[in-house]
Design a protein around this motif. Structure first.
Motif, PDB file in Angstrom:
ATOM      1  N   ASP A 136       0.822  -1.203   0.000  1.00  0.00           N
ATOM      2  CA  ASP A 136       0.000   0.000   0.000  1.00  0.00           C
ATOM      3  C   ASP A 136       0.861   1.260   0.000  1.00  0.00           C
ATOM      4  OD1 ASP A 136       1.043  -0.180   2.505  1.00  0.00           O
ATOM      5  OD2 ASP A 136      -0.858  -0.267   3.569  1.00  0.00           O
ATOM      6  N   GLY A 137       2.098   1.099  -0.493  1.00  0.00           N
ATOM      7  CA  GLY A 137       3.017   2.222  -0.549  1.00  0.00           C
ATOM      8  C   GLY A 137       3.825   2.429   0.714  1.00  0.00           C
ATOM      9  N   ALA A 138       3.534   1.671   1.775  1.00  0.00           N
ATOM     10  CA  ALA A 138       4.253   1.818   3.040  1.00  0.00           C
ATOM     11  C   ALA A 138       5.402   0.812   3.113  1.00  0.00           C
ATOM     12  CB  ALA A 138       3.306   1.606   4.222  1.00  0.00           C
ATOM     13  N   VAL A 139       6.413   1.168   3.910  1.00  0.00           N
ATOM     14  CA  VAL A 139       7.549   0.279   4.126  1.00  0.00           C
ATOM     15  C   VAL A 139       7.315  -0.467   5.434  1.00  0.00           C
ATOM     16  CG1 VAL A 139      10.029   0.117   4.461  1.00  0.00           C
ATOM     17  CG2 VAL A 139       9.105   1.832   2.910  1.00  0.00           C
ATOM     18  N   TYR A 140       6.963  -1.726   5.327  1.00  0.00           N
ATOM     19  CA  TYR A 140       6.708  -2.549   6.504  1.00  0.00           C
ATOM     20  C   TYR A 140       8.017  -3.241   6.883  1.00  0.00           C
ATOM     21  CZ  TYR A 140       1.669  -1.941   5.904  1.00  0.00           C
ATOM     22  OH  TYR A 140       0.410  -1.413   5.812  1.00  0.00           O
ATOM     23  N   GLY A 141       8.751  -2.642   7.830  1.00  0.00           N
ATOM     24  CA  GLY A 141      10.046  -3.176   8.217  1.00  0.00           C
ATOM     25  C   GLY A 141      10.078  -3.631   9.664  1.00  0.00           C
ATOM     26  N   LEU A 142      11.043  -4.488   9.969  1.00  0.00           N
ATOM     27  CA  LEU A 142      11.284  -4.968  11.330  1.00  0.00           C
ATOM     28  C   LEU A 142      12.637  -4.450  11.802  1.00  0.00           C
ATOM     29  CD1 LEU A 142      10.176  -8.693  10.883  1.00  0.00           C
ATOM     30  CD2 LEU A 142       8.922  -6.929  12.120  1.00  0.00           C
ATOM     31  N   ASN A 143      12.720  -4.136  13.089  1.00  0.00           N
ATOM     32  CA  ASN A 143      13.975  -3.661  13.670  1.00  0.00           C
ATOM     33  C   ASN A 143      14.476  -4.677  14.697  1.00  0.00           C
ATOM     34  OD1 ASN A 143      14.290  -0.759  12.601  1.00  0.00           O
ATOM     35  ND2 ASN A 143      12.172  -0.803  13.303  1.00  0.00           N
ATOM     36  N   PHE A 144      15.752  -5.017  14.589  1.00  0.00           N
ATOM     37  CA  PHE A 144      16.344  -6.025  15.464  1.00  0.00           C
ATOM     38  C   PHE A 144      17.412  -5.392  16.344  1.00  0.00           C
ATOM     39  CE2 PHE A 144      14.607  -8.255  11.868  1.00  0.00           C
ATOM     40  CZ  PHE A 144      14.021  -9.366  12.435  1.00  0.00           C
ATOM     41  N   THR A 145      17.373  -5.758  17.612  1.00  0.00           N
ATOM     42  CA  THR A 145      18.383  -5.314  18.578  1.00  0.00           C
ATOM     43  C   THR A 145      18.890  -6.544  19.321  1.00  0.00           C
ATOM     44  OG1 THR A 145      16.643  -4.890  20.234  1.00  0.00           O
ATOM     45  CG2 THR A 145      17.381  -3.025  18.872  1.00  0.00           C
ATOM     46  N   SER A 146      20.064  -6.405  19.924  1.00  0.00           N
ATOM     47  CA  SER A 146      20.661  -7.545  20.624  1.00  0.00           C
ATOM     48  C   SER A 146      20.963  -7.186  22.064  1.00  0.00           C
ATOM     49  CB  SER A 146      21.948  -7.983  19.923  1.00  0.00           C
ATOM     50  OG  SER A 146      22.887  -6.920  19.899  1.00  0.00           O
ATOM     51  N   GLN A 147      20.815  -8.175  22.933  1.00  0.00           N
ATOM     52  CA  GLN A 147      21.224  -8.095  24.332  1.00  0.00           C
ATOM     53  C   GLN A 147      22.057  -9.334  24.608  1.00  0.00           C
ATOM     54  OE1 GLN A 147      17.672  -7.710  26.685  1.00  0.00           O
ATOM     55  NE2 GLN A 147      17.302  -5.604  26.082  1.00  0.00           N
ATOM     56  N   GLY A 148      23.363  -9.201  24.450  1.00  0.00           N
ATOM     57  CA  GLY A 148      24.218 -10.375  24.514  1.00  0.00           C
ATOM     58  C   GLY A 148      23.987 -11.224  23.280  1.00  0.00           C
ATOM     59  N   ASN A 149      23.634 -12.485  23.499  1.00  0.00           N
ATOM     60  CA  ASN A 149      23.317 -13.376  22.385  1.00  0.00           C
ATOM     61  C   ASN A 149      21.824 -13.444  22.092  1.00  0.00           C
ATOM     62  OD1 ASN A 149      26.006 -14.124  21.941  1.00  0.00           O
ATOM     63  ND2 ASN A 149      25.906 -15.704  23.535  1.00  0.00           N
TER      64      ASN A 149
END
Length: 244
Positions: A136-149
């Motif tokens: 629908d013209g939108a950027v459906y993204g996921l964001n990943f962060t880490s805490q140790g492993n």
């Protein structure tokens, strides 16, 4: 003795020839056949506790799309699979309120068109594109962060941990998540449904507030006129009495 040895010699030769023929005649072991195509539904069924996600993959036909693309793409794919408990923890009616197209977008949001290991997700550049992007013209993204492993995934609306892998071999990686990944584009505060139009005012030139506090009605004007006439008549009678 020499005669016996001469008699046995041809027999031994014949036996050796017979054994060599038997060994040669044994069929070779069949070569291993081609590997079975990757099937996302079979992987989830083997893992258990994914009945709702499997149902949605089937009704939206995203499951077939994954199976076709993952077996023909050089990039591979990554699926984040919510458990049945994750769906049960949604607010009642969350899925039922979605249109069919929105349900498709929601399931595609759990699929990335690239194969990622957990180590990749620890250092990936955010946001990670999903299959829902661009519909629908939108950027459906996921964001990943880490805490140790440990790897966490955030949609901007919810955040959860990427749990164990149901599959981690190319071309398909399947990871368990304990929450349904609800995209901010669909569920965030900025997503406001159109408000129903309010009731029309009786007069187009008068607002609701003006109607409530508005000018005196005709009835109040008539009351003031009657009071004025009564006062005037009273003064006339008073003057007549004084004259008499």
């Amino acid at each position: 003795m020499a005669t016996i040895h001469l008699t046995l010699a041809p027999l031994l030769i014949l036996a050796a020839v017979f054994l060599s023929t038997e060994i040669t005649a044994q069929p070779a072991a069949p070569a291993p056949g081609p590997a079975a195509p990757t099937n996302i539904t079979a992987i989830l069924e083997k893992g258990g506790q994914f009945a709702t996600f499997i149902h949605l993959l089937n009704t939206t036909r995203v499951g077939n799309q994954i199976n076709i693309q993952v077996n023909s793409s050089s990039e591979g794919m990554t699926v984040f699979a919510p458990t049945d408990n994750a769906f049960q923890n949604l607010k009642p009616g969350t899925l039922n309120k979605l249109s069919y197209d929105d349900q498709v977008k929601l399931i595609l949001y759990h699929v990335s068109p690239k194969f990622y290991t957990l180590d990749d997700l620890l250092s990936v550049s955010n946001p990670v594109r999903t299959q829902a992007s661009g519909r629908d013209g939108a950027v459906y993204g996921l964001n990943f962060t880490s805490q140790g492993n440990q790897v966490n995934v955030s949609t901007g609306f919810v955040e959860t941990r990427v749990s164990n892998a149901l599959r981690k071999e190319r071309p398909l990686a399947v990871y368990v998540v304990d929450m349904v990944l609800l995209p901010e584009e669909m569920f965030g505060e900025n997503k406001v449904s159109p408000a129903a139009p309010g009731p029309k005012s009786n007069s187009p030139d008068v607002s609701d507030d003006q109607e409530k506090a508005g000018a005196p009605s005709d009835k109040s004007g008539c009351g003031e006129m009657k009071a004025g006439l009564g006062l005037a008549l009273g003064l006339v009678f008073l003057c007549l009495k004084l004259v008499v």
